[in-house]
Enzyme design. Structure first.
Site, mmCIF file in Angstrom:
data_model
loop_
_atom_site.group_PDB
_atom_site.id
_atom_site.type_symbol
_atom_site.label_atom_id
_atom_site.label_comp_id
_atom_site.label_asym_id
_atom_site.label_seq_id
_atom_site.Cartn_x
_atom_site.Cartn_y
_atom_site.Cartn_z
ATOM 1 N N GLU A 1 0.847 -1.202 0.000
ATOM 2 C CA GLU A 1 0.000 0.000 0.000
ATOM 3 C C GLU A 1 0.877 1.244 0.000
ATOM 4 O O GLU A 1 2.013 1.211 0.477
ATOM 5 C CB GLU A 1 -0.945 -0.007 1.206
ATOM 6 C CG GLU A 1 -0.254 -0.149 2.545
ATOM 7 C CD GLU A 1 -1.230 -0.501 3.671
ATOM 8 O OE1 GLU A 1 -2.212 0.224 3.849
ATOM 9 O OE2 GLU A 1 -0.986 -1.500 4.374
ATOM 10 N N ARG B 1 0.738 10.572 17.131
ATOM 11 C CA ARG B 1 1.645 9.502 17.547
ATOM 12 C C ARG B 1 2.680 9.998 18.553
ATOM 13 O O ARG B 1 3.160 9.243 19.389
ATOM 14 C CB ARG B 1 2.351 8.916 16.312
ATOM 15 C CG ARG B 1 3.221 7.715 16.656
ATOM 16 C CD ARG B 1 3.736 7.045 15.415
ATOM 17 N NE ARG B 1 4.517 7.951 14.586
ATOM 18 C CZ ARG B 1 4.923 7.676 13.360
ATOM 19 N NH1 ARG B 1 4.586 6.529 12.805
ATOM 20 N NH2 ARG B 1 5.649 8.527 12.661
ATOM 21 N N LYS C 1 3.610 -5.582 3.886
ATOM 22 C CA LYS C 1 3.342 -6.298 5.141
ATOM 23 C C LYS C 1 3.015 -7.750 4.825
ATOM 24 O O LYS C 1 2.385 -8.042 3.810
ATOM 25 C CB LYS C 1 2.150 -5.670 5.877
ATOM 26 C CG LYS C 1 2.380 -4.235 6.316
ATOM 27 C CD LYS C 1 1.150 -3.644 6.966
ATOM 28 C CE LYS C 1 1.360 -2.162 7.267
ATOM 29 N NZ LYS C 1 0.148 -1.523 7.807
ATOM 30 N N LYS D 1 2.509 4.709 1.090
ATOM 31 C CA LYS D 1 2.796 5.330 2.392
ATOM 32 C C LYS D 1 2.444 6.817 2.291
ATOM 33 O O LYS D 1 3.119 7.574 1.611
ATOM 34 C CB LYS D 1 4.272 5.134 2.739
ATOM 35 C CG LYS D 1 4.650 5.635 4.121
ATOM 36 C CD LYS D 1 6.093 5.244 4.444
ATOM 37 C CE LYS D 1 6.503 5.737 5.822
ATOM 38 N NZ LYS D 1 6.582 7.202 5.904
ATOM 39 N N GLU E 1 -3.395 8.237 8.756
ATOM 40 C CA GLU E 1 -2.690 9.492 8.462
ATOM 41 C C GLU E 1 -3.680 10.604 8.183
ATOM 42 O O GLU E 1 -4.619 10.437 7.386
ATOM 43 C CB GLU E 1 -1.807 9.324 7.216
ATOM 44 C CG GLU E 1 -0.652 8.369 7.387
ATOM 45 C CD GLU E 1 0.487 8.948 8.207
ATOM 46 O OE1 GLU E 1 0.843 10.121 8.009
ATOM 47 O OE2 GLU E 1 1.011 8.202 9.047
#
Length: 211
Positions: free
Chosen positions: A26, A49, A199, A28, A84
């Site tokens: 995917e 974060r 991933k 980023k 995000e």
């Protein structure tokens, strides 16, 4: 290309598998990480974060982003969605042009602008900025979303969270093909990206691999 194939080989070897496992790929997103906590289907807290352990509580500001659902149906009792906060390139340019015309300070890039908007002390100011949100994962859960990364992300999408895109692959060539496809579309994307994330698809294998 060598790194991608080496990554697949390393994972396969570590897991002692006869063939490579499935992977996801995917884009980023170049934005600001945010974590959204839902309890009994209600959005109760949102944070940046920060240093990875402790972030800023920006719940009121995140509530102003239309992409973020306030309530969910069919979600686990506790669900922490990670993603995000970003600004589309066209919206950023339009906002900067308006600031310039008004004699206000302009921003260098969409990411800095999104970060500044999300960390405003007054949520009413955040509400005037064209912020968007993409989900890319999760944190605390009261029950597992699915057995694979791909299906878990699709479930988040079904709950109302936008995804940038996600593809499945089965070897290094598939990962490189996904990378090339995202690279080819990069200039046409409405938002900024700064890479591609791979991933292992099986969440059980992810657990075995560790972080």
């Amino acid at each position: 290309a060598e790194d991608a194939h080496a990554f697949v080989a390393r994972v396969q070897r570590f897991l002692n598998l006869d063939a490579p496992p499935a992977f996801t790929a995917e884009p980023k997103i170049d934005g600001l990480s945010a974590s959204l906590r839902y309890e009994s289907g209600r959005f109760v807290q949102g944070a940046t974060r920060g240093d990875g352990r402790e972030g800023e509580d920006v719940t009121a500001n995140l509530r102003t982003i239309a992409d973020i659902p306030q309530t969910l149906k069919g979600a686990p009792a506790v669900l922490e969605v990670r993603g995000e906060v970003y600004m589309e390139k066209a919206a950023f340019a339009k906002m900067n042009a308006r600031f310039e015309a008004e004699g206000k300070q302009t921003y260098v890039n969409p990411r800095n602008s999104a970060a500044g908007a999300l960390r405003q002390l007054d949520a009413r100011i955040t509400a005037t900025r064209p912020l968007r949100f993409f989900a890319h994962g999760w944190g605390e859960l009261s029950e597992q979303l699915a057995e694979t990364q791909y299906d878990a992300m699709r479930r988040l999408e079904g709950l109302g969270f936008p995804l940038a895109s996600i593809k499945r692959g089965h070897n290094g060539d598939d990962l490189l093909a996904a990378y090339e496809s995202i690279l080819a579309e990069r200039e046409k994307l409405a938002y900024e990206i700064d890479g591609v994330v791979y991933k292992v698809d099986s969440l059980a294998l992810q657990q075995r691999l560790g972080f």
